[in-house]
Write an enzyme that holds these catalytic residues in place. Structure first.
Site, PDB file in Angstrom:
ATOM      1  N   SER A  61       0.791  -1.237   0.000  1.00 26.69           N
ATOM      2  CA  SER A  61       0.000   0.000   0.000  1.00 26.69           C
ATOM      3  C   SER A  61       0.822   1.285   0.000  1.00 26.69           C
ATOM      4  O   SER A  61       0.261   2.367  -0.144  1.00 26.69           O
ATOM      5  CB  SER A  61      -0.940   0.017   1.203  1.00 26.69           C
ATOM      6  OG  SER A  61      -1.993  -0.862   0.970  1.00 26.69           O
ATOM      7  N   LYS A  64       0.360   3.384  -2.881  1.00 23.83           N
ATOM      8  CA  LYS A  64      -0.809   4.282  -2.959  1.00 23.83           C
ATOM      9  C   LYS A  64      -0.369   5.749  -2.921  1.00 23.83           C
ATOM     10  O   LYS A  64      -1.046   6.619  -3.463  1.00 23.83           O
ATOM     11  CB  LYS A  64      -1.791   3.977  -1.815  1.00 23.83           C
ATOM     12  CG  LYS A  64      -2.465   2.598  -1.985  1.00 23.83           C
ATOM     13  CD  LYS A  64      -3.320   2.228  -0.799  1.00 23.83           C
ATOM     14  CE  LYS A  64      -4.244   1.041  -1.031  1.00 23.83           C
ATOM     15  NZ  LYS A  64      -3.802  -0.268  -0.681  1.00 23.83           N
ATOM     16  N   TYR A 241      -4.374   3.751   8.010  1.00 19.36           N
ATOM     17  CA  TYR A 241      -5.753   3.251   8.035  1.00 19.36           C
ATOM     18  C   TYR A 241      -6.458   3.663   9.335  1.00 19.36           C
ATOM     19  O   TYR A 241      -6.316   4.795   9.790  1.00 19.36           O
ATOM     20  CB  TYR A 241      -5.809   1.718   7.862  1.00 19.36           C
ATOM     21  CG  TYR A 241      -4.851   1.212   6.831  1.00 19.36           C
ATOM     22  CD1 TYR A 241      -5.015   1.591   5.494  1.00 19.36           C
ATOM     23  CD2 TYR A 241      -3.785   0.401   7.151  1.00 19.36           C
ATOM     24  CE1 TYR A 241      -4.139   1.142   4.525  1.00 19.36           C
ATOM     25  CE2 TYR A 241      -2.902  -0.053   6.189  1.00 19.36           C
ATOM     26  CZ  TYR A 241      -3.084   0.323   4.887  1.00 19.36           C
ATOM     27  OH  TYR A 241      -2.212  -0.111   3.952  1.00 19.36           O
TER      28      TYR A 241
END
Ligand code: GLN
Length: 305
Positions: A61, A64, A241
Site C-alpha cells: 500500500s 498508494k 488506516y
C-alpha cells in the site's frame, strides 16, 4: 544518529513476536517475521541505517502514495474530489461497508484499497498499461532507482486471491466512480502492490515530501510544494488506516504503511524514513516498525504536533 538507530532496532526487535505476517496474500506468509530495519535520508542527503535495512519486500500500500501523487499531478483537484474524498476511516483498509452506506459511494480516501483503485483510474493514460507505466516510471524517479522490479510471485498470489479488491472495484464501477475496465485497473493495482523495494527506496520517497518536492541526491524538482502538502495531510490522517489516530498521538508523523511490513514516514524539513518489519498488528501495520518509529520520534522530538 547511527548509534541511536542500532540501539533502537535492537530494543524493538522483540515486538515482532507479538504480530503476524500477512497470510491472506499467500506469498507474503514466506516473509521472516523477525525482520526489523530502518533507513533514513535527511534533507542534506546524509544517510543512516540499521538492522535489516537491505531486506527486499513488496511495497504494497505504500504504492498508494505514488498513485496519489500522479493523480494529483494529472488532474484538477476538484475533479479528483468528485471521485475520492479525504476523510479518515475507522474501518479496515479493504472494508466494503462505507462504499455503500457513506459519502455518496465515493471511497473515503486514497490510502485505503477502494480509494487507491479509484485513484489509479484517474491517472493519465489511454490504456491501463499506460497508467501502470506512468506510476511505475514515477516511482523509479522518486526513489532514484531505475532497477525497481515487480515480484511476479507476489503479483500472481495477489491476483489469485484478490477477490475483495475485485468486489470493491466492481462496486465502484456500478456506481460510476470508475469508468475503466475493472480487470485491467485491478491488474495495475496488483502490479503496483507487488513492486519490490528496500527501506532506502521508501526513505527516498519520503524525503521528497520532507523537502517539499526535491530528492537531495540529485536535487531534481519531482513534485510541487502544494502536492506535497496535500499528500502529507492525507498520510497524517489516513496513511495508517484505522490506526492513523493512534499513530498521530504516539509518533506524530505523516506516514504510509503496507502489508509487506514497510512504513514510509516523513519528518517535514528534516528527513525521510523507511522501515521494514513484516510482522503486523491487527490493523495491518508493522508492529515493530511502529514501535521503532515511536521511540525515534520521542528520542529526537520529531512529532509535528
Ligand atoms: N495488496 C494489498 C491488498 O490489496 C495491499 C493492502 C495493504 O498493503 N494494506 O490487500
Amino acid at each position: 544518529m547511527q548509534n541511536l538507530l542500532y540501539s533502537l532496532v535492537d530494543k524493538n526487535r522483540s515486538w515482532t513476536q507479538y504480530g503476524n505476517v500477512a497470510t491472506y496474500i499467500p506469498e507474503l506468509s514466506n516473509s521472516n517475521p523477525d525482520t526489523l530495519g530502518i533507513f533514513i535520508c535527511d534533507v542534506d542527503g546524509n544517510e543512516y541505517y540499521a538492522g535489516d535495512y537491505k531486506t527486499k519486500f513488496t511495497i504494497q500500500s505504500i504504492s498508494k502514495i505514488a498513485s496519489f501523487m500522479c493523480a494529483l499531478t494529472d488532474n484538477n483537484i476538484n475533479k479528483l474530489y468528485t471521485k475520492i474524498s479525504c476523510a479518515p476511516t475507522s474501518d479496515g483498509f479493504n472494508s466494503i461497508i462505507n462504499l455503500e452506506t457513506k459519502n455518496s459511494h465515493k471511497p473515503l480516501n486514497p490510502m485505503i484499497n477502494s480509494g487507491a483503485i479509484a485513484t489509479i483510474s484517474l491517472v493519465y493514460g489511454l490504456t491501463a498499461e499506460d497508467k501502470f507505466n506512468r506510476i511505475f516510471g514515477f516511482l523509479k524517479e522518486i526513489t532514484n532507482n531505475p532497477n525497481l522490479k515487480i515480484n511476479y510471485n507476489v503479483y500472481e498470489s495477489e491476483k489469485n486471491t484478490g477477490d475483495r479488491n475485485r468486489a470493491l472495484a466492481y462496486y465502484m464501477k456500478s456506481t460510476g466512480i470508475i469508468d475503466d475496465d475493472v480487470d485491467e485497473i485491478l491488474d495495475v493495482y496488483f502490479k503496483l502492490c507487488s513492486i519490490e523495494v528496500t527501506c532506502k527506496d521508501i526513505a527516498y520517497m519520503s524525503v521528497v515530501l520532507a523537502t517539499d518536492g526535491f530528492l537531495p541526491c540529485n536535487n531534481k524538482q519531482i513534485l510541487s510544494k502544494s502536492i506535497c502538502k496535500t499528500v502529507k495531510a492525507i498520510m497524517t490522517t489516513c496513511g495508517m488506516y484505522d490506526g492513523s489516530g493512534e499513530f498521530a498521538v504516539n509518533v506524530g508523523l505523516p506516514a504510509k504503511s503496507g502489508v509487506g511490513g514497510g512504513i514510509a514516514a516523513v519528518v517535514p524539513k528534516k528527513m525521510g524514513i523507511g522501515v521494514i518489519g513484516p510482522s503486523l498488528d491487527k490493523k495491518g501495520n508493522s508492529i515493530g516498525g511502529v514501535k521503532l518509529l515511536e521511540d525515534l520520534s520521542n528520542e529526537l522530538e520529531l512529532s509535528i504536533f
